[in-house]
Design an enzyme around this catalytic site. Structure first.
Site, PDB file in Angstrom:
ATOM      1  N   ALA A 164      33.671  44.752 -11.011  1.00 31.04           N
ATOM      2  CA  ALA A 164      35.067  44.926 -11.404  1.00 31.04           C
ATOM      3  C   ALA A 164      35.266  44.603 -12.881  1.00 31.04           C
ATOM      4  CB  ALA A 164      35.977  44.062 -10.541  1.00 31.04           C
ATOM      5  N   ASP A 165      34.622  43.549 -13.354  1.00 31.91           N
ATOM      6  CA  ASP A 165      34.717  43.208 -14.775  1.00 31.91           C
ATOM      7  C   ASP A 165      34.146  44.336 -15.635  1.00 31.91           C
ATOM      8  OD1 ASP A 165      35.558  40.190 -15.266  1.00 31.91           O
ATOM      9  OD2 ASP A 165      34.395  40.249 -13.425  1.00 31.91           O
ATOM     10  N   GLY A 166      33.008  44.876 -15.201  1.00 29.05           N
ATOM     11  CA  GLY A 166      32.375  45.926 -15.989  1.00 29.05           C
ATOM     12  C   GLY A 166      33.212  47.184 -16.054  1.00 29.05           C
ATOM     13  N   SER A 169      36.158  46.576 -18.270  1.00 33.33           N
ATOM     14  CA  SER A 169      35.798  46.511 -19.691  1.00 33.33           C
ATOM     15  C   SER A 169      35.626  47.901 -20.295  1.00 33.33           C
ATOM     16  CB  SER A 169      34.512  45.700 -19.876  1.00 33.33           C
ATOM     17  OG  SER A 169      33.367  46.399 -19.411  1.00 33.33           O
TER      18      SER A 169
END
Length: 394
Positions: A164-166, A169
């Site tokens: 999810a962070d990737g 980003s």
């Protein structure tokens, strides 16, 4: 490509700092603000080498580390002064905290109207959950990803990496570039970019949404199958390896039948028609699995490659690094480092015909560039810097 763009990264952990990392890979001057005590928590994430975090070394690439205590009035003022000299500010602190510190978009844009500010949060800047803390795991759960991932009848499955962070980003990085384009090409002011950890991943799960809206059905877990095409699965080979196959294009499935000696299925209406084939998905999987199970990985891949079938080995990281395609594209590069000696890291992903992304340096020691940045950009004297150090501001 981004020479002349200055980014102030006051975020921590993954999604927001990763967006700044991508900009730094193409020439932006990224100034990383960290707390004097401990720095960004990602320095302590995951595998450590004699106390040096390997994840930090990669995410901190091409950045200048400056220590400033954001919990103090003086520290907050220093960041405001830096923001005046920057094109982009990247943050992920909860909205009410940034407002209390005077580092929210309204405060910073009043000082620098051309500023583009990226604010990444768990739930977004609006809505009843906007003030709640959030991490990528919550995004993976709430987006529908975990519900759709895992074996049939098994529990929802979370990824073993920061998915999810990737994804957030990547959305954030291209959003910054659009805002800069709007500012610089159309003569507009900067603006605030609101990215959370749920929306970007949910945006990719289109099939489940569309099916629910039109048919009322809720997608269920089906392991490595995807019930819009067949065959699509992982198959175990004779030598205990695995290969993955996708027949998303209708012609690929027919090639598979031919390759495994079942050309008779090509003319069978239940197997040649993509929609009717889905009704016999179990049979298709059994036929392919049986053939693959009688061949080694090399044997099966040789046949599939000759027939131009979309199949690939399931790699672990060692096999990935050694793959001839990865080597030909220089997907990984070994970078010299003052603390580690060297480290193998991923190269920038986008490839341009006239410009190269760079991994010039890995994540620096905490505060390594404090004196350099504060004297260069704010013009602080040695005496002023010494006083700030005496007060533990930097």
């Amino acid at each position: 490509m981004l020479a002349g763009i200055r980014v102030l990264d006051i975020a921590t952990l993954a999604a927001a700092p990763l967006a700044a990392t991508y900009l730094g890979e193409f020439g932006a001057d990224v100034i990383k603000i960290e707390q004097p005590q401990g720095g960004d928590p990602i320095r302590g994430w995951g595998v450590q080498d004699n106390g040096t975090g390997l994840m930090w070394k990669s995410i901190g690439r091409n950045k200048r580390s400056v220590t400033i205590d954001l919990r103090t009035d003086t520290g907050q003022d220093l960041v405001r002064r830096l923001a005046v000299e920057c094109d982009v500010v990247v943050a992920n602190t909860r909205p009410h905290t940034l407002t209390r510190w005077g580092l929210d978009y309204e405060a910073l844009s009043s000082l620098n109207p051309k500023l583009v500010m990226l604010h990444v949060t768990g739930f977004g800047l609006e809505g009843p959950k906007s003030t709640r803390p959030g991490f990528g795991t919550l995004g993976e759960a709430m987006s529908g990803f975990a519900h759709s991932t895992g074996e049939a009848g098994g529990p929802p499955t979370l990824p073993s990496f920061m998915l999810a962070d990737g994804v957030a980003s990547l959305n954030a990085a291209y959003a910054v570039m659009m805002a800069l384009y709007h500012r610089d090409v159309h003569g507009a002011d900067g603006q605030l970019i609101d990215i959370n950890l749920i929306d970007p991943l949910a945006r990719l799960l289109e099939q489940s949404l569309l099916a629910y809206d039109r048919t009322g059905t809720i997608a269920h877990r089906s392991g490595n199958r995807w019930e819009i095409s067949a065959p699509r699965n992982t198959y175990r080979t004779k030598d205990g390896r695995w290969l993955a196959m996708s027949a998303s294009a209708p012609s690929i499935a027919l090639r598979v039948f031919k390759a495994i000696g079942r050309a008779d299925l090509i003319s069978h209406p239940d197997f040649s028609d993509p929609q009717r084939r889905l009704s016999r998905l179990d049979e298709v999987d059994e036929i392919v699995a049986e053939w693959v199970g009688r061949h080694t990985l090399d044997e099966a891949m040789s046949v599939f490659e000759a027939e131009e079938i979309a199949a690939a080995p399931v790699y672990d990281v060692a096999q990935l690094v050694e793959d001839e395609q990865m080597k030909a594209r220089k997907v990984f590069v070994r970078v010299e480092d003052d603390e580690l000696g060297n480290l193998l890291v991923q190269t920038p992903v986008p490839r341009f015909s006239r410009s190269d992304g760079i991994v010039d340096t890995l994540g620096p020691a905490l505060g390594r560039h404090t004196t350099e940045v504060l004297s260069e950009i704010l013009g602080l004297s040695d005496t002023e810097l010494a006083e700030l150090r005496e007060r533990n501001i930097v």
